[in-house]
Write a protein that holds these residues in place. Structure first.
Motif, PDB file in Angstrom:
ATOM      1  N   ILE A 201       0.831  -1.208   0.000  1.00  0.00           N
ATOM      2  CA  ILE A 201       0.000   0.000   0.000  1.00  0.00           C
ATOM      3  C   ILE A 201       0.864   1.256   0.000  1.00  0.00           C
ATOM      4  O   ILE A 201       0.667   2.160  -0.826  1.00  0.00           O
ATOM      5  N   SER A 202       1.826   1.330   0.900  1.00  0.00           N
ATOM      6  CA  SER A 202       2.612   2.558   1.068  1.00  0.00           C
ATOM      7  C   SER A 202       4.049   2.443   0.560  1.00  0.00           C
ATOM      8  O   SER A 202       4.741   3.442   0.420  1.00  0.00           O
ATOM      9  N   GLY A 203       4.505   1.222   0.322  1.00  0.00           N
ATOM     10  CA  GLY A 203       5.893   1.018  -0.056  1.00  0.00           C
ATOM     11  C   GLY A 203       6.856   0.980   1.120  1.00  0.00           C
ATOM     12  O   GLY A 203       8.069   0.857   0.928  1.00  0.00           O
ATOM     13  N   ASP A 204       6.343   1.053   2.345  1.00  0.00           N
ATOM     14  CA  ASP A 204       7.174   1.073   3.554  1.00  0.00           C
ATOM     15  C   ASP A 204       8.002  -0.211   3.639  1.00  0.00           C
ATOM     16  O   ASP A 204       7.468  -1.318   3.717  1.00  0.00           O
ATOM     17  N   ARG A 205       9.334  -0.075   3.671  1.00  0.00           N
ATOM     18  CA  ARG A 205      10.217  -1.228   3.703  1.00  0.00           C
ATOM     19  C   ARG A 205      10.489  -1.718   5.117  1.00  0.00           C
ATOM     20  O   ARG A 205      11.174  -2.726   5.306  1.00  0.00           O
ATOM     21  N   SER A 206       9.941  -1.049   6.121  1.00  0.00           N
ATOM     22  CA  SER A 206      10.189  -1.470   7.504  1.00  0.00           C
ATOM     23  C   SER A 206       9.160  -2.478   7.998  1.00  0.00           C
ATOM     24  O   SER A 206       9.244  -2.940   9.132  1.00  0.00           O
ATOM     25  N   ILE A 235      11.631  -5.505  12.005  1.00  0.00           N
ATOM     26  CA  ILE A 235      12.693  -5.673  12.996  1.00  0.00           C
ATOM     27  C   ILE A 235      12.131  -6.103  14.350  1.00  0.00           C
ATOM     28  O   ILE A 235      12.569  -7.093  14.941  1.00  0.00           O
ATOM     29  N   THR A 236      11.140  -5.386  14.865  1.00  0.00           N
ATOM     30  CA  THR A 236      10.664  -5.634  16.226  1.00  0.00           C
ATOM     31  C   THR A 236       9.595  -6.722  16.309  1.00  0.00           C
ATOM     32  O   THR A 236       9.373  -7.291  17.385  1.00  0.00           O
ATOM     33  N   GLY A 237       8.895  -6.995  15.210  1.00  0.00           N
ATOM     34  CA  GLY A 237       7.814  -7.968  15.231  1.00  0.00           C
ATOM     35  C   GLY A 237       6.489  -7.423  15.739  1.00  0.00           C
ATOM     36  O   GLY A 237       5.515  -8.169  15.862  1.00  0.00           O
ATOM     37  N   GLU A 238       6.435  -6.117  16.036  1.00  0.00           N
ATOM     38  CA  GLU A 238       5.172  -5.518  16.496  1.00  0.00           C
ATOM     39  C   GLU A 238       4.108  -5.640  15.409  1.00  0.00           C
ATOM     40  O   GLU A 238       4.362  -5.345  14.232  1.00  0.00           O
ATOM     41  N   ILE A 239       2.916  -6.061  15.794  1.00  0.00           N
ATOM     42  CA  ILE A 239       1.798  -6.204  14.856  1.00  0.00           C
ATOM     43  C   ILE A 239       0.971  -4.926  14.907  1.00  0.00           C
ATOM     44  O   ILE A 239       0.250  -4.676  15.881  1.00  0.00           O
ATOM     45  N   LEU A 279       2.788 -15.908  12.721  1.00  0.00           N
ATOM     46  CA  LEU A 279       3.105 -14.616  12.107  1.00  0.00           C
ATOM     47  C   LEU A 279       4.585 -14.273  12.299  1.00  0.00           C
ATOM     48  O   LEU A 279       5.250 -13.805  11.360  1.00  0.00           O
ATOM     49  N   GLN A 280       5.098 -14.517  13.496  1.00  0.00           N
ATOM     50  CA  GLN A 280       6.502 -14.215  13.756  1.00  0.00           C
ATOM     51  C   GLN A 280       7.424 -15.151  12.970  1.00  0.00           C
ATOM     52  O   GLN A 280       8.488 -14.730  12.504  1.00  0.00           O
ATOM     53  N   SER A 281       7.011 -16.391  12.791  1.00  0.00           N
ATOM     54  CA  SER A 281       7.801 -17.316  11.977  1.00  0.00           C
ATOM     55  C   SER A 281       7.823 -16.864  10.517  1.00  0.00           C
ATOM     56  O   SER A 281       8.874 -16.900   9.856  1.00  0.00           O
ATOM     57  N   LEU A 282       6.670 -16.418  10.010  1.00  0.00           N
ATOM     58  CA  LEU A 282       6.620 -15.907   8.646  1.00  0.00           C
ATOM     59  C   LEU A 282       7.473 -14.649   8.510  1.00  0.00           C
ATOM     60  O   LEU A 282       8.171 -14.455   7.496  1.00  0.00           O
ATOM     61  N   ARG A 283       7.434 -13.782   9.516  1.00  0.00           N
ATOM     62  CA  ARG A 283       8.272 -12.579   9.490  1.00  0.00           C
ATOM     63  C   ARG A 283       9.748 -12.962   9.358  1.00  0.00           C
ATOM     64  O   ARG A 283      10.480 -12.384   8.546  1.00  0.00           O
ATOM     65  N   ALA A 284      10.187 -13.950  10.150  1.00  0.00           N
ATOM     66  CA  ALA A 284      11.591 -14.369  10.108  1.00  0.00           C
ATOM     67  C   ALA A 284      11.946 -14.957   8.744  1.00  0.00           C
ATOM     68  O   ALA A 284      13.024 -14.677   8.191  1.00  0.00           O
ATOM     69  N   ILE A 285      11.034 -15.741   8.181  1.00  0.00           N
ATOM     70  CA  ILE A 285      11.286 -16.327   6.860  1.00  0.00           C
ATOM     71  C   ILE A 285      11.342 -15.229   5.799  1.00  0.00           C
ATOM     72  O   ILE A 285      12.209 -15.234   4.911  1.00  0.00           O
ATOM     73  N   GLY A 286      10.402 -14.278   5.878  1.00  0.00           N
ATOM     74  CA  GLY A 286      10.396 -13.170   4.921  1.00  0.00           C
ATOM     75  C   GLY A 286      11.698 -12.390   4.947  1.00  0.00           C
ATOM     76  O   GLY A 286      12.259 -12.023   3.912  1.00  0.00           O
ATOM     77  N   ARG A 287      12.207 -12.111   6.155  1.00  0.00           N
ATOM     78  CA  ARG A 287      13.475 -11.397   6.282  1.00  0.00           C
ATOM     79  C   ARG A 287      14.618 -12.215   5.673  1.00  0.00           C
ATOM     80  O   ARG A 287      15.498 -11.670   4.989  1.00  0.00           O
ATOM     81  N   GLN A 288      14.608 -13.521   5.924  1.00  0.00           N
ATOM     82  CA  GLN A 288      15.660 -14.387   5.385  1.00  0.00           C
ATOM     83  C   GLN A 288      15.647 -14.389   3.855  1.00  0.00           C
ATOM     84  O   GLN A 288      16.701 -14.283   3.214  1.00  0.00           O
ATOM     85  N   VAL A 289      14.445 -14.485   3.279  1.00  0.00           N
ATOM     86  CA  VAL A 289      14.338 -14.515   1.820  1.00  0.00           C
ATOM     87  C   VAL A 289      14.758 -13.170   1.224  1.00  0.00           C
ATOM     88  O   VAL A 289      15.479 -13.112   0.225  1.00  0.00           O
ATOM     89  N   GLU A 290      14.326 -12.072   1.852  1.00  0.00           N
ATOM     90  CA  GLU A 290      14.700 -10.748   1.345  1.00  0.00           C
ATOM     91  C   GLU A 290      16.212 -10.548   1.405  1.00  0.00           C
ATOM     92  O   GLU A 290      16.813 -10.001   0.470  1.00  0.00           O
ATOM     93  N   ARG A 291      16.836 -10.997   2.497  1.00  0.00           N
ATOM     94  CA  ARG A 291      18.299 -10.884   2.595  1.00  0.00           C
ATOM     95  C   ARG A 291      18.980 -11.693   1.502  1.00  0.00           C
ATOM     96  O   ARG A 291      19.976 -11.254   0.906  1.00  0.00           O
ATOM     97  N   HIS A 292      18.456 -12.875   1.220  1.00  0.00           N
ATOM     98  CA  HIS A 292      19.070 -13.727   0.202  1.00  0.00           C
ATOM     99  C   HIS A 292      19.024 -13.067  -1.176  1.00  0.00           C
ATOM    100  O   HIS A 292      20.018 -13.076  -1.905  1.00  0.00           O
ATOM    101  N   TYR A 293      17.879 -12.498  -1.509  1.00  0.00           N
ATOM    102  CA  TYR A 293      17.724 -11.905  -2.835  1.00  0.00           C
ATOM    103  C   TYR A 293      18.223 -10.467  -2.899  1.00  0.00           C
ATOM    104  O   TYR A 293      18.474  -9.942  -3.993  1.00  0.00           O
ATOM    105  N   GLY A 294      18.331  -9.807  -1.746  1.00  0.00           N
ATOM    106  CA  GLY A 294      18.824  -8.439  -1.730  1.00  0.00           C
ATOM    107  C   GLY A 294      17.825  -7.411  -2.191  1.00  0.00           C
ATOM    108  O   GLY A 294      18.199  -6.281  -2.538  1.00  0.00           O
ATOM    109  N   ARG A 295      16.523  -7.776  -2.178  1.00  0.00           N
ATOM    110  CA  ARG A 295      15.483  -6.827  -2.579  1.00  0.00           C
ATOM    111  C   ARG A 295      14.134  -7.320  -2.062  1.00  0.00           C
ATOM    112  O   ARG A 295      13.974  -8.510  -1.756  1.00  0.00           O
ATOM    113  N   PRO A 296      13.125  -6.426  -1.944  1.00  0.00           N
ATOM    114  CA  PRO A 296      11.811  -6.846  -1.447  1.00  0.00           C
ATOM    115  C   PRO A 296      11.199  -7.947  -2.300  1.00  0.00           C
ATOM    116  O   PRO A 296      11.394  -7.991  -3.524  1.00  0.00           O
ATOM    117  N   GLN A 297      10.445  -8.814  -1.630  1.00  0.00           N
ATOM    118  CA  GLN A 297       9.894  -9.993  -2.279  1.00  0.00           C
ATOM    119  C   GLN A 297       8.380 -10.106  -2.092  1.00  0.00           C
ATOM    120  O   GLN A 297       7.813  -9.624  -1.109  1.00  0.00           O
TER     121      GLN A 297
END
Length: 348
Positions: A201-206, A235-239, A279-297
Motif C-alpha cells: 500500500i505505502s511502499g514502507d520497507r520497515s 525488525i521488532t515484530g510488532e503487529i 506470524l513471527q515465523s513468517l516474518r523471520a522467513i520473509g526477512r531471510q528470503v529478502e536478505r538472500h535476494y537483496g530486494r523486497p519480495q
C-alpha cells in the motif's frame, strides 16, 4: 544416476538457470539451495517444450503465427490462440520425454504423491517483466498419465489469449519465449496466503504485509475469499494491523481429483487463520528470503495441516514500488540540470 535430458531437481538449479527452468522453477531451486523449506519437486526444462514445438512446426508454423499478430488485433489473436492450444493439447509427447517424467514422478515417493503442476515461463517473475498468473496451474494431480496431460496443458496455456496479448503489447519476440513446468508435492494446506516484505500500500520497507485464509491459496488468489490481513514490523515484530475477515469458504482436495470449494465451519469463519507465533515465523522467513535476494519480495506460503510446517511455494521480486523507486531515481538524476536551466532562464 545419469544426467537427465529433460528433468532438473530443485537442489540442482537456481535463478541463473531461468532460461532452462523458467522463473518459478529458478526461484524454487534458489529457495531450496538457500535453506528455505519448499515442497520437494522437479522441473521439466524448456528443452522439452522446445522439442515439442519444433515437432509441431515441421507440420505448420507456431511462433510465426504469433509474431505476425498486431497488439490490437484481438479477433485474430483469439483465433490463433484457439488453433495453437488445440494443436498442443492433441499432440503426443515424445516417448523418451514421457518416460523421464514417469521416472521423476516415481522418485517423489511411493505410493505416488499428489502433485501441483505449475507453468514456469522463462520471462515470468523477473524484475523487468512478469507473466505471473497468465499461465495455468493444476493442483492435486495423482496419476502419471494425468501428469503428462497437465504438463502439455501448461505448455498450451502459453498461447492463451491473455498471454499472447501480453507478449504482443510488450513486443516480446516468440523466439525468446519458452515454457518449463514445475512438478512438486502438494501441500495439504491448513492455511495459505501471500507475504510482501514491503508494504504493497505505502511502499514502507520497515514492515511485512501478510494475508492468509483457510485451505489452499487458490481461494485467495481467485478472489473468492477476503483474506485475514496483518502488518508486522520487520525488525521488532510488532503487529500494527490485525484485520480478521469472515472467511466463508475454503479450497481443499476433491475426492474426484483436483480442488473443490467447501464451506468453512461457522466456529472458524471469523477466527484468524494464523497464530501470533506463526506470524513471527513468517516474518523471520520473509526477512531471510529478502536478505538472500537483496530486494523486497512477493512470497506465496502454505502451512501443512498435518505437520504444521510453513512451506514457501514461490518468491518473486516485488515490482510495483521497486519500479517507482527506479523511476524516481532516474528523475532525480535529471532534476539538477533542469533546476539550473530554470534558474538561468528566470534571470533573463
Amino acid at each position: 544416476m545419469p544426467e537427465s535430458k529433460y528433468i532438473s531437481w530443485f537442489h540442482d538449479i537456481g535463478l541463473v538457470d531461468r532460461p532452462k527452468v523458467g522463473g518459478k522453477g529458478g526461484s524454487l531451486g534458489e529457495l531450496h539451495r538457500a535453506g528455505i523449506n519448499v515442497p520437494p519437486g522437479f522441473v521439466v526444462r524448456t528443452e522439452a517444450f522446445e522439442g515439442f514445438i519444433d515437432a509441431l512446426e515441421r507440420c505448420s508454423p507456431v511462433r510465426a503465427c504469433v509474431d505476425g499478430l498486431a497488439a490490437d488485433e484481438l479477433d485474430g489473436m483469439g483465433a490463433v490462440s484457439r488453433e495453437l492450444r488445440a494443436r498442443i493439447e492433441n499432440s503426443p509427447l515424445a516417448a523418451d520425454l514421457q518416460q523421464e517424467i514417469r521416472d521423476a514422478y516415481g522418485r517423489l515417493g511411493e505410493p505416488l504423491p499428489a502433485v501441483a503442476v505449475r507453468s514456469s515461463a522463462t520471462t515470468e517473475d523477473s524484475a523487468e517483466a512478469s507473466f505471473a498468473g497468465l499461465q495455468d496451474t493444476y493442483l492435486w494431480v495423482t496419476q502419471a498419465n494425468s501428469l503428462i496431460d497437465k504438463i502439455r496443458s501448461c505448455w498450451a496455456s502459453l498461447y492463451s489469449l491473455e498471454s499472447l496479448s501480453y507478449r504482443r503489447r510488450h513486443g516480446i519476440a516468440e523466439s525468446t519465449v519458452a515454457m518449463a513446468v514445475v512438478v512438486q508435492i502438494m501441500v495439504d494446506a491448513r492455511a495459505a496466503g501471500v507475504m510482501f516484505t514491503r508494504s504493497p500500500i505505502s511502499g514502507d520497507r520497515s514492515v511485512i504485509s501478510i494475508e492468509g485464509a483457510w485451505g489452499l491459496g487458490s481461494a485467495l488468489v481467485s478472489g473468492e475469499v477476503t483474506p485475514d490481513h496483518w502488518v508486522v514490523a520487520k525488525i521488532t515484530g510488532e503487529i500494527s494491523v490485525r484485520e480478521i475477515s469472515d472467511k466463508a469458504i475454503r479450497h481443499a482436495r476433491s475426492p474426484a481429483g483436483g480442488v473443490e470449494e467447501l464451506a468453512v465451519e461457522e466456529s472458524m469463519r471469523r477466527e484468524p487463520c494464523l497464530s501470533d507465533g506463526e506470524l513471527q515465523s513468517l516474518r523471520a522467513i520473509g526477512r531471510q528470503v529478502e536478505r538472500h535476494y537483496g530486494r523486497p519480495q512477493d512470497i506465496e506460503w502454505a502451512i501443512d495441516r498435518h505437520t504444521q510446517e510453513i512451506l514457501l511455494l514461490q518468491s518473486r521480486p516485488e515490482t510495483v514500488w521497486s519500479n517507482r523507486d527506479n523511476q524516481a531515481a532516474a528523475t532525480r538524476a535529471t532534476d539538477p540540470l533542469l533546476h539550473v536551466m530554470n534558474i538561468f532562464g528566470g534571470r533573463r
